[in-house]
Design a protein around this motif. Structure first.
Motif, PDB file in Angstrom:
ATOM      1  N   TRP A  77     -11.711  17.271 -21.292  1.00  0.00           N
ATOM      2  CA  TRP A  77     -11.077  18.028 -22.367  1.00  0.00           C
ATOM      3  C   TRP A  77     -11.251  19.511 -22.107  1.00  0.00           C
ATOM      4  CZ3 TRP A  77      -8.058  15.771 -25.962  1.00  0.00           C
ATOM      5  CH2 TRP A  77      -8.183  14.389 -26.116  1.00  0.00           C
ATOM      6  N   ALA A  78     -10.195  20.279 -22.359  1.00  0.00           N
ATOM      7  CA  ALA A  78     -10.252  21.736 -22.228  1.00  0.00           C
ATOM      8  C   ALA A  78     -10.003  22.349 -23.604  1.00  0.00           C
ATOM      9  CB  ALA A  78      -9.213  22.232 -21.229  1.00  0.00           C
ATOM     10  N   ILE A  79     -10.913  23.257 -23.995  1.00  0.00           N
ATOM     11  CA  ILE A  79     -10.833  23.909 -25.304  1.00  0.00           C
ATOM     12  C   ILE A  79     -10.139  25.260 -25.153  1.00  0.00           C
ATOM     13  CG2 ILE A  79     -12.140  24.594 -27.348  1.00  0.00           C
ATOM     14  CD1 ILE A  79     -14.567  23.143 -26.029  1.00  0.00           C
TER      15      ILE A  79
ATOM     16  N   CYS B 132     -13.363  14.892 -29.813  1.00  0.00           N
ATOM     17  CA  CYS B 132     -13.486  14.208 -31.109  1.00  0.00           C
ATOM     18  C   CYS B 132     -12.554  14.799 -32.161  1.00  0.00           C
ATOM     19  CB  CYS B 132     -14.930  14.229 -31.599  1.00  0.00           C
ATOM     20  SG  CYS B 132     -15.514  15.845 -32.173  1.00  0.00           S
ATOM     21  N   GLY B 133     -12.161  16.070 -31.985  1.00  0.00           N
ATOM     22  CA  GLY B 133     -11.193  16.685 -32.875  1.00  0.00           C
ATOM     23  C   GLY B 133     -11.743  17.275 -34.150  1.00  0.00           C
ATOM     24  N   LEU B 134     -13.063  17.258 -34.341  1.00  0.00           N
ATOM     25  CA  LEU B 134     -13.632  17.811 -35.573  1.00  0.00           C
ATOM     26  C   LEU B 134     -13.325  19.298 -35.716  1.00  0.00           C
ATOM     27  CD1 LEU B 134     -17.130  16.069 -35.822  1.00  0.00           C
ATOM     28  CD2 LEU B 134     -15.178  15.775 -37.349  1.00  0.00           C
ATOM     29  N   CYS B 135     -13.340  20.029 -34.602  1.00  0.00           N
ATOM     30  CA  CYS B 135     -13.054  21.465 -34.663  1.00  0.00           C
ATOM     31  C   CYS B 135     -11.635  21.719 -35.159  1.00  0.00           C
ATOM     32  CB  CYS B 135     -13.274  22.113 -33.301  1.00  0.00           C
ATOM     33  SG  CYS B 135     -12.374  21.311 -31.952  1.00  0.00           S
ATOM     34  N   GLN B 136     -10.705  20.882 -34.750  1.00  0.00           N
ATOM     35  CA  GLN B 136      -9.330  21.023 -35.219  1.00  0.00           C
ATOM     36  C   GLN B 136      -9.200  20.605 -36.679  1.00  0.00           C
ATOM     37  OE1 GLN B 136      -7.489  18.597 -32.057  1.00  0.00           O
ATOM     38  NE2 GLN B 136      -6.435  20.447 -31.379  1.00  0.00           N
ATOM     39  N   ASP B 137      -9.970  19.600 -37.077  1.00  0.00           N
ATOM     40  CA  ASP B 137      -9.897  19.113 -38.457  1.00  0.00           C
ATOM     41  C   ASP B 137     -10.349  20.169 -39.458  1.00  0.00           C
ATOM     42  OD1 ASP B 137      -8.965  16.647 -37.631  1.00  0.00           O
ATOM     43  OD2 ASP B 137     -10.955  15.742 -37.554  1.00  0.00           O
ATOM     44  N   VAL B 138     -11.342  20.990 -39.079  1.00  0.00           N
ATOM     45  CA  VAL B 138     -11.884  21.967 -40.039  1.00  0.00           C
ATOM     46  C   VAL B 138     -11.222  23.336 -39.935  1.00  0.00           C
ATOM     47  CG1 VAL B 138     -14.132  20.820 -40.120  1.00  0.00           C
ATOM     48  CG2 VAL B 138     -13.761  22.686 -38.486  1.00  0.00           C
ATOM     49  N   CYS B 139     -10.447  23.567 -38.880  1.00  0.00           N
ATOM     50  CA  CYS B 139      -9.825  24.887 -38.713  1.00  0.00           C
ATOM     51  C   CYS B 139      -8.565  24.982 -39.571  1.00  0.00           C
ATOM     52  CB  CYS B 139      -9.484  25.140 -37.247  1.00  0.00           C
ATOM     53  SG  CYS B 139      -8.787  26.790 -36.955  1.00  0.00           S
ATOM     54  N   LEU B 140      -8.634  25.778 -40.621  1.00  0.00           N
ATOM     55  CA  LEU B 140      -7.503  25.916 -41.545  1.00  0.00           C
ATOM     56  C   LEU B 140      -6.350  26.691 -40.933  1.00  0.00           C
ATOM     57  CD1 LEU B 140      -9.456  26.784 -44.832  1.00  0.00           C
ATOM     58  CD2 LEU B 140      -8.632  24.544 -44.069  1.00  0.00           C
TER      59      LEU B 140
ATOM     60  N   HIS C 164      -5.438  26.555 -37.564  1.00  0.00           N
ATOM     61  CA  HIS C 164      -4.918  25.911 -36.350  1.00  0.00           C
ATOM     62  C   HIS C 164      -5.141  26.786 -35.110  1.00  0.00           C
ATOM     63  CE1 HIS C 164      -3.085  23.155 -39.196  1.00  0.00           C
ATOM     64  NE2 HIS C 164      -2.476  24.171 -39.784  1.00  0.00           N
ATOM     65  N   ALA C 165      -6.344  27.320 -35.005  1.00  0.00           N
ATOM     66  CA  ALA C 165      -6.665  28.198 -33.881  1.00  0.00           C
ATOM     67  C   ALA C 165      -7.255  27.449 -32.693  1.00  0.00           C
ATOM     68  CB  ALA C 165      -7.639  29.281 -34.336  1.00  0.00           C
ATOM     69  N   VAL C 166      -7.581  26.163 -32.872  1.00  0.00           N
ATOM     70  CA  VAL C 166      -8.247  25.402 -31.809  1.00  0.00           C
ATOM     71  C   VAL C 166      -7.268  24.413 -31.179  1.00  0.00           C
ATOM     72  CG1 VAL C 166     -10.228  23.980 -31.190  1.00  0.00           C
ATOM     73  CG2 VAL C 166     -10.387  25.561 -33.132  1.00  0.00           C
ATOM     74  N   THR C 167      -7.210  24.420 -29.858  1.00  0.00           N
ATOM     75  CA  THR C 167      -6.384  23.466 -29.112  1.00  0.00           C
ATOM     76  C   THR C 167      -7.274  22.693 -28.146  1.00  0.00           C
ATOM     77  OG1 THR C 167      -4.467  24.946 -29.211  1.00  0.00           O
ATOM     78  CG2 THR C 167      -4.410  23.196 -27.569  1.00  0.00           C
ATOM     79  N   LEU C 168      -7.103  21.384 -28.121  1.00  0.00           N
ATOM     80  CA  LEU C 168      -7.824  20.521 -27.178  1.00  0.00           C
ATOM     81  C   LEU C 168      -6.797  19.836 -26.285  1.00  0.00           C
ATOM     82  CD1 LEU C 168     -10.419  18.814 -29.567  1.00  0.00           C
ATOM     83  CD2 LEU C 168     -10.710  20.894 -28.213  1.00  0.00           C
ATOM     84  N   GLN C 169      -6.954  20.007 -24.976  1.00  0.00           N
ATOM     85  CA  GLN C 169      -6.004  19.417 -24.036  1.00  0.00           C
ATOM     86  C   GLN C 169      -6.732  18.465 -23.103  1.00  0.00           C
ATOM     87  OE1 GLN C 169      -3.684  22.261 -21.859  1.00  0.00           O
ATOM     88  NE2 GLN C 169      -2.555  20.718 -20.700  1.00  0.00           N
ATOM     89  N   PRO C 170      -6.295  17.198 -23.038  1.00  0.00           N
ATOM     90  CA  PRO C 170      -6.982  16.243 -22.166  1.00  0.00           C
ATOM     91  C   PRO C 170      -6.682  16.484 -20.693  1.00  0.00           C
ATOM     92  CG  PRO C 170      -5.072  15.217 -23.190  1.00  0.00           C
ATOM     93  CD  PRO C 170      -5.186  16.583 -23.780  1.00  0.00           C
ATOM     94  N   TRP C 171      -7.692  16.299 -19.870  1.00  0.00           N
ATOM     95  CA  TRP C 171      -7.623  16.411 -18.420  1.00  0.00           C
ATOM     96  C   TRP C 171      -6.847  17.666 -17.996  1.00  0.00           C
ATOM     97  CZ3 TRP C 171     -11.159  14.189 -15.847  1.00  0.00           C
ATOM     98  CH2 TRP C 171     -11.671  12.976 -16.275  1.00  0.00           C
ATOM     99  N   ALA C 172      -7.437  18.783 -18.314  1.00  0.00           N
ATOM    100  CA  ALA C 172      -6.848  20.086 -17.986  1.00  0.00           C
ATOM    101  C   ALA C 172      -7.913  20.990 -17.376  1.00  0.00           C
ATOM    102  CB  ALA C 172      -6.254  20.729 -19.236  1.00  0.00           C
ATOM    103  N   GLU C 173      -7.468  22.041 -16.713  1.00  0.00           N
ATOM    104  CA  GLU C 173      -8.378  23.029 -16.147  1.00  0.00           C
ATOM    105  C   GLU C 173      -8.701  24.077 -17.208  1.00  0.00           C
ATOM    106  OE1 GLU C 173      -6.589  24.691 -12.714  1.00  0.00           O
ATOM    107  OE2 GLU C 173      -6.272  22.754 -11.714  1.00  0.00           O
TER     108      GLU C 173
END
Length: 373
Positions: A261-263, A304-312, A314-323
């Protein structure tokens, strides 16, 4: 049935574990409620176990995450699907020396069948037979990487018709392996080799190798009998369970190479509220007050996506299998003239933020203030 939302059932919020293993001959999963994302916040959106289960044994509603042991057939697909590794079902994977190579062997309970067993009639795998597990797709990144660290780079697998099996409709082991091997090659490491064999060939390999290893063990014990008693006897070693780590922590060096995962934190959307850093169970997003900045530990992210769930915002992006391309988001400390509170804003847009985000959202028309540590 087991009700598995920790804060609303069975006291799981304090770290209790639901043991759901013994139902007839079917070996069932064990849930660590304290690790489940639904123990962290009630608004968690994770449905990984619910969506992957072919038997619909997991159910999620507004009241609880529930598990119906009567529907579960012990396939284990929920285990690699869970981003927090909150579900445990020990797999009877076998390690054998084959043609001079230390290989991992596994066969699903439908290997060798001419046709898939009816979806109504489900039996357990062979729990006491080495290498026999319910479903090969229950082998997750953790098992693959731990075996890789132990020098086991070859997997010999026997399986049934996955395309016709209800268990083969989710993410497959081969898909995980494609992503993982791309990450290993990018780091200059040898890839994991997967070989599909017939059940007959697999049985010959595991039994022949097992017999050879048994002979070696007998020779070892014969040698031990010639040692003094002071060498033979002593306090038994304490076997400690290895602490759980995110799969990314097992990868070889190369922090700018592919990660599970890449944040990414969007400076134009971030308001410096610290919600993401406070909720992250692995510390993948950390607030560094000395810098000040948000530090990103890309290896630690499990998606797990908790950071995205609590960010009102939408500043957090999680990308699977990325650099990963970001390791920090610099902040600037400011003073809000509206409520008098010190706050942080991304340095990139600091000049645009005169007031704190709470005052901006209310436009100073309501008596709503934030409390900052």
């Amino acid at each position: 049935d087991q009700r598995c939302r920790p804060e609303k059932s069975a006291g799981l919020g304090s770290g209790a574990v639901i043991d759901m293993q013994a139902v007839g001959e079917v070996r069932l999963p064990e849930l660590d409620g304290a690790r489940c994302v639904h123990a962290a916040i009630e608004t968690a959106t994770c449905r990984a176990c619910v969506d992957i289960c072919p038997r619909k044994a997991w159910r999620l509603d507004d009241a609880a995450l529930e598990f119906d042991s009567g529907l579960c057939d012990g396939c284990g697909l929920c285990m690699p699907a869970c981003p927090r590794q909150a579900i445990d079902l020990p797999l009877a994977l076998a390690s054998r020396t084959v043609a001079g190579t230390n290989a991992m062997l596994a066969a699903c309970d439908r290997a060798g069948d001419d046709e898939v067993v009816s979806d109504v009639v489900h039996t357990a795998a062979h729990p006491n037979e080495p290498g026999r597990i319910a479903c090969l797709h229950a082998i997750g990144l953790g098992e693959l990487l731990r075996a890789y660290q132990a020098g086991q780079h070859v997997w010999l697998l026997a399986h049934g018709d996955c395309a016709a099996c209800p268990r083969g409709q989710g993410e497959k082991l081969s898909t995980r392996l494609v992503h993982l091997n791309a990450a290993l090659r990018q780091r200059g490491r040898r890839p994991i080799v997967l070989r599909e064999v017939t059940l007959a060939a697999w049985s010959v390999l595991i039994n022949a190798a097992g017999a050879a290893e048994a002979d070696a063990r007998r020779g070892f014990f014969r040698a031990l009998t010639q040692q003094p008693a002071s060498v033979l006897f002593g306090a038994p070693p304490v076997q400690e369970k290895e602490p759980l780590k995110p799969p990314g922590e097992y990868l070889p060096e190369g922090d700018d190479a592919l990660m599970p995962w890449a944040i990414r934190l969007n400076a134009s959307r971030c308001v410096g509220c610290h919600a993401c850093s406070r909720v992250c169970p692995e510390g993948a997003i950390q607030f560094d007050a000395a810098a000040p900045a948000y530090r990103l530990r890309q290896r630690a992210c499990t998606g797990c996506g908790l950071c995205q769930d609590v960010c009102l915002h939408h500043a957090v992006t999680l990308q699977p299998w990325a650099e990963p391309t970001q390791w920090a988001l610099p902040l600037v400390e400011k003073h809000c003239p509206g409520c008098g509170v010190d706050f942080y804003a991304p340095a990139e847009i600091a000049t645009q933020n005169r007031n704190c985000w709470v005052c901006d959202s209310t436009q100073l028309k309501r008596r709503l203030y934030q409390v900052m540590n």
